[in-house]
Design a protein around this motif. Structure first.
Motif, short mmCIF file in Angstrom:
data_model
loop_
_atom_site.label_atom_id
_atom_site.label_comp_id
_atom_site.label_asym_id
_atom_site.label_seq_id
_atom_site.Cartn_x
_atom_site.Cartn_y
_atom_site.Cartn_z
N SER A 1 0.84 -1.19 0.00
CA SER A 1 0.00 0.00 0.00
C SER A 1 0.88 1.25 0.00
O SER A 1 1.86 1.31 0.75
N PRO A 2 0.53 2.24 -0.80
CA PRO A 2 1.38 3.44 -0.92
C PRO A 2 1.15 4.48 0.17
O PRO A 2 1.84 5.50 0.19
N ILE A 3 0.19 4.26 1.08
CA ILE A 3 -0.12 5.31 2.05
C ILE A 3 0.72 5.17 3.32
O ILE A 3 1.33 4.12 3.56
N HIS A 4 0.73 6.22 4.13
CA HIS A 4 1.43 6.20 5.41
C HIS A 4 0.47 5.70 6.51
O HIS A 4 -0.62 6.23 6.66
N PHE A 5 0.92 4.70 7.26
CA PHE A 5 0.10 4.21 8.37
C PHE A 5 0.56 4.77 9.71
O PHE A 5 -0.13 4.60 10.71
N PHE A 6 1.71 5.43 9.70
CA PHE A 6 2.18 6.08 10.93
C PHE A 6 3.02 7.28 10.56
O PHE A 6 3.92 7.21 9.73
N LYS B 1 1.18 7.24 -4.60
CA LYS B 1 2.37 7.46 -3.77
C LYS B 1 2.90 8.88 -3.92
O LYS B 1 3.33 9.51 -2.94
N MET B 2 2.85 9.41 -5.14
CA MET B 2 3.28 10.79 -5.35
C MET B 2 2.39 11.77 -4.59
O MET B 2 2.88 12.73 -3.99
N ALA C 1 3.45 14.17 -1.43
CA ALA C 1 3.20 15.61 -1.52
C ALA C 1 2.28 16.09 -0.41
O ALA C 1 2.07 17.30 -0.25
N GLY C 2 1.74 15.16 0.36
CA GLY C 2 0.88 15.52 1.49
C GLY C 2 -0.53 15.92 1.10
O GLY C 2 -1.23 16.58 1.88
N VAL C 3 -0.99 15.50 -0.08
CA VAL C 3 -2.31 15.93 -0.54
C VAL C 3 -3.28 14.76 -0.72
O VAL C 3 -4.44 14.96 -1.08
#
Length: 243
Positions: free
Chosen positions: A191-196, A226-227, A231-233
């Motif tokens: 998964s490309p997202i942040h979990f922590f 992931k991009m 980028a925090g969006v």
């Protein structure tokens, strides 16, 4: 439904409360309601509450001089009217890429179970999982609800390094590695997202009792997401659910 609980000292500064030792949604909900009731009572001496599959660990700020008295307070919380309130949780929709570049153990599972990799992938993302608790790493979600056809042992020899975001199966559970670390679960995707994220006020977006719904994405979609994440969006899709 009230359960027969056991209360016992756990070291000098903690009390361990235990439910029947099974992975069960009703038990998890009972644990979460009890945790909420304790927090609502604002017992100042308590500094941390840790959830596991069938227990709560209550940690105090100093040595307990009278465990019997503290246990009485906890039992009163468990029997209080406030304990019966419904739980408001979230269902999080999490993108996963099951491409061969990530799913390095799909072939192993496929051969052992005589099950096509496509069937393994479909069975994995069609289920709705419950966050039982968080550990062994910050943000590592232990997820219950894995279909029995996908239960598979951990590796006899753990890998020294598992990639961040790795989606994996370990026995009767599935989970996601929030950061690069050693690990012995069978990896089927990423998964490309942040979990922590330690920089956020709430470092881990999910909590015990929440649900996780995976959905498959292609390798190109994974890279695009992931991009956006970097980028925090990127916003994780979610909806409120009542238990």
């Amino acid at each position: 439904m009230a359960f027969e609980l056991t209360y016992k000292p756990y070291g000098e500064r903690s009390i361990l409360i235990e439910w029947p030792a099974v992975i069960d949604k009703a038990i998890l909900n009972d644990i979460i309601r009890f945790q909420n009731a304790i927090e609502k009572n604002n017992i100042k001496e308590i500094v941390e509450i840790k959830i596991a599959y069938s227990s709560l660990l209550i940690i105090y700020d100093s040595i307990c001089r009278n465990f019997e008295n503290e246990i009485k307070k906890l039992k009163k919380c468990y029997s209080s009217e406030g304990f019966k309130h419904d739980i408001v949780s979230n269902r999080w929709k999490i993108p996963v890429c099951y491409d061969a570049i990530f799913g390095m153990d799909l072939e192993t599972i496929s051969i052992a179970k005589n099950m096509p990799k496509e069937a393994i992938i479909m069975c994995h993302f069609q289920a709705v999982y419950t966050v039982c608790f968080i550990g062994f790493l910050p943000g590592f979600l232990y997820l219950g609800g894995l279909d029995k056809s996908l239960h598979f042992p951990r590796k006899e020899t753990p890998r020294l390094s598992v990639e961040k975001g790795a989606v994996a199966i370990g026995e009767n559970q599935t989970g996601i590695y929030p950061n690069e670390s050693p690990g012995g679960w069978q990896i089927i995707g990423n998964s490309p997202i942040h979990f922590f994220n330690a920089e956020k006020e709430i470092p881990c977006f999910a909590k015990a009792g929440d649900q996780i719904q995976f959905y498959p994405v292609s390798l190109s979609e994974y890279k695009n997401i992931k991009m956006l994440v970097e980028a925090g969006v990127y916003q994780i899709e979610s909806e409120a659910i009542d238990d």
